[in-house]
Design a protein around this motif. Sequence first.
Motif, PDB file in Angstrom:
ATOM      1  N   PHE A 130      -6.951  -2.656   4.236  1.00 43.12           N
ATOM      2  CA  PHE A 130      -5.228  -2.156   4.556  1.00 43.12           C
ATOM      3  C   PHE A 130      -4.956  -2.749   6.270  1.00 43.12           C
ATOM      4  CE2 PHE A 130      -6.414   0.003   1.073  1.00 43.12           C
ATOM      5  CZ  PHE A 130      -5.298   0.190   0.418  1.00 43.12           C
TER       6      PHE A 130
ATOM      7  N   LEU B   1      -2.164   4.497   5.301  1.00 36.79           N
ATOM      8  CA  LEU B   1      -1.911   3.464   4.923  1.00 36.79           C
ATOM      9  C   LEU B   1      -2.258   3.139   3.085  1.00 36.79           C
ATOM     10  CD1 LEU B   1      -2.335   0.604   7.352  1.00 36.79           C
ATOM     11  CD2 LEU B   1       0.367   1.285   6.481  1.00 36.79           C
ATOM     12  N   LYS B   2      -3.301   3.508   2.978  1.00 38.52           N
ATOM     13  CA  LYS B   2      -4.247   3.705   2.186  1.00 38.52           C
ATOM     14  C   LYS B   2      -3.850   4.602   0.737  1.00 38.52           C
ATOM     15  CE  LYS B   2      -8.808   4.133  -0.417  1.00 38.52           C
ATOM     16  NZ  LYS B   2     -10.278   4.487  -0.340  1.00 38.52           N
TER      17      LYS B   2
ATOM     18  N   ASN C  41      -0.429  -8.094   5.817  1.00 40.14           N
ATOM     19  CA  ASN C  41       1.451  -7.458   5.269  1.00 40.14           C
ATOM     20  C   ASN C  41       2.250  -8.675   5.538  1.00 40.14           C
ATOM     21  OD1 ASN C  41       0.218  -4.742   5.536  1.00 40.14           O
ATOM     22  ND2 ASN C  41       0.248  -4.464   7.440  1.00 40.14           N
TER      23      ASN C  41
ATOM     24  N   HIS D 123      -0.369   3.310   0.033  1.00 41.41           N
ATOM     25  CA  HIS D 123       0.587   2.112  -1.116  1.00 41.41           C
ATOM     26  C   HIS D 123      -0.176   2.316  -1.948  1.00 41.41           C
ATOM     27  CE1 HIS D 123      -0.642  -1.808  -2.849  1.00 41.41           C
ATOM     28  NE2 HIS D 123      -1.936  -1.503  -3.069  1.00 41.41           N
TER      29      HIS D 123
ATOM     30  N   LYS E  14      -4.664  -5.427  -0.878  1.00 36.91           N
ATOM     31  CA  LYS E  14      -5.003  -4.302  -0.719  1.00 36.91           C
ATOM     32  C   LYS E  14      -5.465  -3.945  -2.105  1.00 36.91           C
ATOM     33  CE  LYS E  14      -0.455  -3.772   1.721  1.00 36.91           C
ATOM     34  NZ  LYS E  14      -0.802  -4.680   2.779  1.00 36.91           N
TER      35      LYS E  14
END
Length: 237
Positions: free
Chosen positions: A32, A229-230, A37, A233, A26
Amino acid sequence: MFLDPFHTRQDGHILISAEQASAFAKDIAGDFNPIHNPDARRFCVPGDLLFALVLNRYGLSEKMSVRFSGMVGANVPLVFPKVDEGVIDIKDTADKAYLHLEHSGETSQDADLIESLTRAYVAFSGHNFPFIMVPLMEKHQVMFNPKRPMVIYESMAFELDSLDIKQPTLELADTTLDVKGKRGDALFRFNIMADGQLVGTGTKKLIVSGLMPYDPEAMAALVEEFNRLKEEHKASR
């Protein structure tokens, strides 16, 4: 050293925790992909982190090629051979191979140059989805199954004209997708630049399995999830 937060040395081996691998994906690669994860069912360490560690250990050579042969799980003890004769296999303590490196020509141990090229390549590589893959799949009207994406990082290679360079950057030169039924071989060609001059070229190859007809709505949903998700984060930093 900028890779210190992303691996641990123990009993002469290198271990990468799920949290370290995810942070590298990340924060350094901008990748991502959920497979990186920590809680992913099929978690694996990013191939680019392995490549970065190899560069740090053995130096930057004018000609290098890497082939991946397996996915590294969390906290797998990796053996980096002490003897370097131009061909190196990174294995675990059970002798399972994960990365095959061949390199030749002059070799530099310049830490600044190695970090600069590593960051440039990893940023380029980590952004393959969606910035490169989506237009390529749309062009060929095929895509991976969004419910079970199977994209395998098979190999990469590059060749530099000289190691007497500073702050190299990467630019996409060309992309191809060779579709064979349910499988596609994606090849990304890139140029390595320094001070506005072409100083090298390279390729990255991905294998895409389970191809299906291109679905704009399904792909748009995947890209939207990537962007979510980006941003999530970013907000957590």
